[in-house]
Motif scaffolding. Structure first.
Motif, PDB file in Angstrom:
ATOM      1  N   VAL A  47       0.833  -1.201   0.000  1.00 39.23           N
ATOM      2  CA  VAL A  47       0.000   0.000   0.000  1.00 39.23           C
ATOM      3  C   VAL A  47       0.871   1.256   0.000  1.00 39.23           C
ATOM      4  O   VAL A  47       0.625   2.209  -0.752  1.00 39.23           O
ATOM      5  N   SER A  48       1.910   1.276   0.808  1.00 36.65           N
ATOM      6  CA  SER A  48       2.787   2.454   0.860  1.00 36.65           C
ATOM      7  C   SER A  48       3.492   2.679  -0.466  1.00 36.65           C
ATOM      8  O   SER A  48       3.656   3.818  -0.914  1.00 36.65           O
ATOM      9  N   GLU A  49       3.928   1.601  -1.111  1.00 38.13           N
ATOM     10  CA  GLU A  49       4.630   1.737  -2.385  1.00 38.13           C
ATOM     11  C   GLU A  49       3.706   2.269  -3.474  1.00 38.13           C
ATOM     12  O   GLU A  49       4.091   3.129  -4.266  1.00 38.13           O
ATOM     13  N   VAL A  50       2.481   1.764  -3.525  1.00 40.57           N
ATOM     14  CA  VAL A  50       1.541   2.221  -4.547  1.00 40.57           C
ATOM     15  C   VAL A  50       1.159   3.679  -4.304  1.00 40.57           C
ATOM     16  O   VAL A  50       1.104   4.490  -5.235  1.00 40.57           O
ATOM     17  N   MET A  51       0.939   4.041  -3.050  1.00 36.99           N
ATOM     18  CA  MET A  51       0.574   5.426  -2.741  1.00 36.99           C
ATOM     19  C   MET A  51       1.706   6.395  -3.066  1.00 36.99           C
ATOM     20  O   MET A  51       1.470   7.523  -3.524  1.00 36.99           O
ATOM     21  N   SER A  52       2.926   6.005  -2.826  1.00 34.40           N
ATOM     22  CA  SER A  52       4.058   6.934  -2.973  1.00 34.40           C
ATOM     23  C   SER A  52       4.521   7.093  -4.414  1.00 34.40           C
ATOM     24  O   SER A  52       5.424   7.893  -4.686  1.00 34.40           O
ATOM     25  N   VAL A  61       1.759   9.583   4.564  1.00 33.52           N
ATOM     26  CA  VAL A  61       1.620   9.010   5.910  1.00 33.52           C
ATOM     27  C   VAL A  61       0.166   9.000   6.379  1.00 33.52           C
ATOM     28  O   VAL A  61      -0.365   7.959   6.798  1.00 33.52           O
ATOM     29  N   GLU A  62      -0.494  10.154   6.316  1.00 33.75           N
ATOM     30  CA  GLU A  62      -1.875  10.240   6.803  1.00 33.75           C
ATOM     31  C   GLU A  62      -2.800   9.332   5.996  1.00 33.75           C
ATOM     32  O   GLU A  62      -3.642   8.615   6.566  1.00 33.75           O
ATOM     33  N   ALA A  63      -2.644   9.333   4.675  1.00 34.11           N
ATOM     34  CA  ALA A  63      -3.495   8.499   3.824  1.00 34.11           C
ATOM     35  C   ALA A  63      -3.245   7.019   4.082  1.00 34.11           C
ATOM     36  O   ALA A  63      -4.185   6.211   4.147  1.00 34.11           O
ATOM     37  N   TRP A  64      -1.994   6.648   4.244  1.00 35.44           N
ATOM     38  CA  TRP A  64      -1.623   5.250   4.488  1.00 35.44           C
ATOM     39  C   TRP A  64      -2.235   4.747   5.797  1.00 35.44           C
ATOM     40  O   TRP A  64      -2.812   3.653   5.844  1.00 35.44           O
ATOM     41  N   GLU A  65      -2.127   5.555   6.825  1.00 35.58           N
ATOM     42  CA  GLU A  65      -2.679   5.151   8.123  1.00 35.58           C
ATOM     43  C   GLU A  65      -4.201   5.033   8.060  1.00 35.58           C
ATOM     44  O   GLU A  65      -4.787   4.089   8.606  1.00 35.58           O
ATOM     45  N   ALA A  66      -4.855   5.954   7.362  1.00 32.74           N
ATOM     46  CA  ALA A  66      -6.314   5.913   7.243  1.00 32.74           C
ATOM     47  C   ALA A  66      -6.766   4.711   6.403  1.00 32.74           C
ATOM     48  O   ALA A  66      -7.775   4.060   6.707  1.00 32.74           O
ATOM     49  N   ASP A  91     -10.328  11.196  -2.690  1.00 35.48           N
ATOM     50  CA  ASP A  91     -10.449  12.108  -1.551  1.00 35.48           C
ATOM     51  C   ASP A  91      -9.085  12.495  -0.988  1.00 35.48           C
ATOM     52  O   ASP A  91      -8.934  13.588  -0.428  1.00 35.48           O
ATOM     53  N   HIS A  92      -8.115  11.595  -1.107  1.00 36.03           N
ATOM     54  CA  HIS A  92      -6.787  11.859  -0.549  1.00 36.03           C
ATOM     55  C   HIS A  92      -5.775  12.305  -1.611  1.00 36.03           C
ATOM     56  O   HIS A  92      -4.565  12.387  -1.325  1.00 36.03           O
ATOM     57  N   SER A  93      -6.273  12.604  -2.810  1.00 39.67           N
ATOM     58  CA  SER A  93      -5.420  13.144  -3.895  1.00 39.67           C
ATOM     59  C   SER A  93      -4.179  12.292  -4.117  1.00 39.67           C
ATOM     60  O   SER A  93      -3.048  12.784  -4.119  1.00 39.67           O
ATOM     61  N   LEU A  94      -4.408  10.982  -4.324  1.00 39.44           N
ATOM     62  CA  LEU A  94      -3.305  10.037  -4.451  1.00 39.44           C
ATOM     63  C   LEU A  94      -2.944   9.704  -5.897  1.00 39.44           C
ATOM     64  O   LEU A  94      -2.242   8.722  -6.158  1.00 39.44           O
ATOM     65  N   GLY A  95      -3.401  10.506  -6.832  1.00 41.57           N
ATOM     66  CA  GLY A  95      -3.012  10.289  -8.217  1.00 41.57           C
ATOM     67  C   GLY A  95      -4.009   9.445  -8.982  1.00 41.57           C
ATOM     68  O   GLY A  95      -5.191   9.405  -8.659  1.00 41.57           O
TER      69      GLY A  95
END
Length: 309
Positions: A47-52, A61-66, A91-95
């Motif tokens: 999840v962290s790798e895809v988000m980043s 960080v905030e999006a990953w934790e949520a 909602d979290h503007s993750l691309g």
């Protein structure tokens, strides 16, 4: 090597153990704290790798934790409504939203095809939807300590500057693999990406970040910090950085040189008593002395300059 084969223009340091130890010690002593660096859960790391991929780490960080609070494992994510997952992404503007879709599908694969267990090798991880070579290798490294050397933009910049590795993907991969210590992909890949992220950024912070590779780094020695993702600086031609590099390059060819001999070799318009003469050269050497790169024997007559060993 045959007579017709040219020697490579780049090379890694002979004492690679010292290079490796310096980087790992630097990383372990102090690094940026991200929560995914404190887990070996492959799902959380994926999840962290895809988000980043499209978002700055501090914002992730905030999006990953949520995200993990809402869907704490592949079981919950696979069972979720895809529209909810995509909505969270938006909602979290993750691309790009397709990354959310792929992550949802990958969770379903884990549950249906792998009985809830993550594959552990980079090749197997690439079977998951939306997981390419880089992400697969990162998850294998950080979750299972079972990855190859990671080569991203930051790592390429580090290798290009430090060891003159040319801008070629396969050469970068070879150099990164040669450097990485066996069975330590987790700490090594974290460390070299951290180096590129805090010390060897596009605008370098070598001394401020205490870069552990300064004594081996070609860019630090010459002052030329261009890189594949850093445009050549137009002000370099004729600058002190350029002549610092010429001094270092010239002294590498000789054990030592008298001041005027060195001056004539680093610039064609050198004149001992002129504008670009002994006073100018002594100032350049004083800078290099302060950096611990050169020593000037002022007791010799005439003065002699040599690289610091």
């Amino acid at each position: 090597m045959t007579d017709t084969e040219a020697a490579p223009a780049w090379s890694l340091p002979d004492d690679r153990d010292s290079v490796r130890d310096a980087l790992i010690d630097w990383y372990e002593a102090d690094h940026r704290e991200f929560p995914w660096r404190r887990t070996d859960d492959p799902y959380a790391i994926l999840v962290s790798e895809v988000m980043s991929q499209q978002t700055q780490l501090d914002r992730v960080v905030e999006a990953w934790e949520a995200f993990l609070e809402r869907w704490p494992s592949t079981i919950e994510l696979a069972a979720a409504d895809r529209a909810d997952v995509v909505g969270f992404w938006t909602d979290h503007s993750l691309g790009y939203n397709n990354r959310a879709k792929y992550l949802h599908e990958a969770a379903g694969q884990i549950e249906s095809d792998y009985d809830g267990h993550f594959p552990e090798s980079p090749d197997e991880l690439q079977e998951l939807m939306g997981v390419g070579p880089y992400t697969a290798n990162a998850v294998a490294s950080f979750a299972f300590n079972n990855g190859d050397a990671v080569v991203d933009t930051n790592v390429k910049r580090v290798l290009y500057r430090a060891f003159d590795v040319p801008d070629d993907d396969s050469t970068f991969e070879d150099a990164a693999s040669d450097l990485m210590p066996a069975d330590r992909s987790r700490v090594w890949n974290n460390a070299i990406m951290e180096l590129g992220g805090v010390a060897c950024e596009q605008t370098p912070a070598c001394d401020e970040a205490g870069c552990p590779w300064r004594e081996w780094c070609s860019a630090y020695a010459t002052g030329d910090f261009t890189a594949p993702d850093v445009p050549t600086q137009p002000s370099f031609e004729g600058s002190r950085r350029q002549f610092r590099g010429r001094v270092i390059g010239t002294l590498r060819e000789y054990d030592e040189l008298e001041l005027d001999t060195l001056g004539h070799r680093v610039r064609v318009d050198y004149a001992p008593n002129g504008e670009y003469g002994r006073e100018w050269l002594r100032g350049l050497l004083a800078d290099l002395e302060a950096d611990g790169l050169v020593e000037l024997d002022r007791n010799a007559e005439p003065a002699v300059a040599r690289l610091r060993r």
